[in-house]
Design an enzyme around this catalytic site. Sequence first.
Site, mmCIF file in Angstrom:
data_model
loop_
_atom_site.group_PDB
_atom_site.id
_atom_site.type_symbol
_atom_site.label_atom_id
_atom_site.label_comp_id
_atom_site.label_asym_id
_atom_site.label_seq_id
_atom_site.Cartn_x
_atom_site.Cartn_y
_atom_site.Cartn_z
ATOM 1 N N CYS A 40 12.700 44.542 26.732
ATOM 2 C CA CYS A 40 12.202 45.917 26.659
ATOM 3 C C CYS A 40 13.304 46.833 27.179
ATOM 4 O O CYS A 40 13.922 46.522 28.202
ATOM 5 C CB CYS A 40 10.943 46.060 27.505
ATOM 6 S SG CYS A 40 10.235 47.714 27.485
ATOM 7 N N HIS A 96 3.740 44.820 21.383
ATOM 8 C CA HIS A 96 4.549 45.268 22.523
ATOM 9 C C HIS A 96 4.611 46.794 22.557
ATOM 10 O O HIS A 96 4.374 47.417 23.604
ATOM 11 C CB HIS A 96 5.952 44.652 22.416
ATOM 12 C CG HIS A 96 6.901 45.106 23.463
ATOM 13 N ND1 HIS A 96 7.450 44.260 24.399
ATOM 14 C CD2 HIS A 96 7.431 46.336 23.744
ATOM 15 C CE1 HIS A 96 8.244 44.949 25.211
ATOM 16 N NE2 HIS A 96 8.259 46.209 24.828
ATOM 17 N N GLU A 97 4.928 47.407 21.404
ATOM 18 C CA GLU A 97 5.096 48.866 21.378
ATOM 19 C C GLU A 97 3.773 49.583 21.609
ATOM 20 O O GLU A 97 3.713 50.590 22.317
ATOM 21 C CB GLU A 97 5.732 49.310 20.058
ATOM 22 C CG GLU A 97 7.131 48.766 19.807
ATOM 23 C CD GLU A 97 8.085 48.968 20.978
ATOM 24 O OE1 GLU A 97 7.952 49.966 21.709
ATOM 25 O OE2 GLU A 97 8.959 48.104 21.179
HETATM 26 NI NI NI Z 1 9.208 47.966 25.500
#
Ligand code: NI
Length: 176
Positions: free
Chosen positions: A100, A142-143
């Site tokens: 990330c 994830h986003e």
């Molecule tokens: Ni991220």
Amino acid sequence: MTIREVLKMGDPRLLHPARPVETFATEALRNLVRDMTDTMRHMDGAGLAAPQIGVDLQVVIFALDQNPRYPDADEIPLTVLINPVLTPLDDVMEEGWEGCLSLPGLRGLVPRHLKLRYQGFDAEGGAIDRTVEGFHARVVQHETDHLKGVLYPMRMKDLSKLGFTEVLFPEMSGTS
Ligand code: NI
């Protein structure tokens, strides 16, 4: 070309739920997407969420084309996804390594739904409706988590699988 500062873990703005976009096809929204795209490309990211640059809106972007951070993943077209709704297609989960841009230099093993449908809108208000699996599904989860104030370590089951990229994957040195 505008590279925006990406907030790092510990900043409370990464932990807030983001507000839905109410008006599409505006210059402000197009500029936000442009800045996010420039920033993601500059940092070799596979995705970026608006809260990561301090903007409290449900906007994410993602793309994957021969990314040195993810050399083995399939390509994903550049996608702008606004006000996303995710629907897992079954209960099958898969563990995979994630990084990330808000946790530079780290990777963690994160369980995600293997297959899902995602719906939302592009910056012009056009509808998006896709059914995907594997790394594409992982990136979307994830986003979208960023829009809920969730960072990937908060999804991990085993924090012994969190480490520095250069140690876990020495062959990927030079990327974060
Ligand atoms: Ni991220």
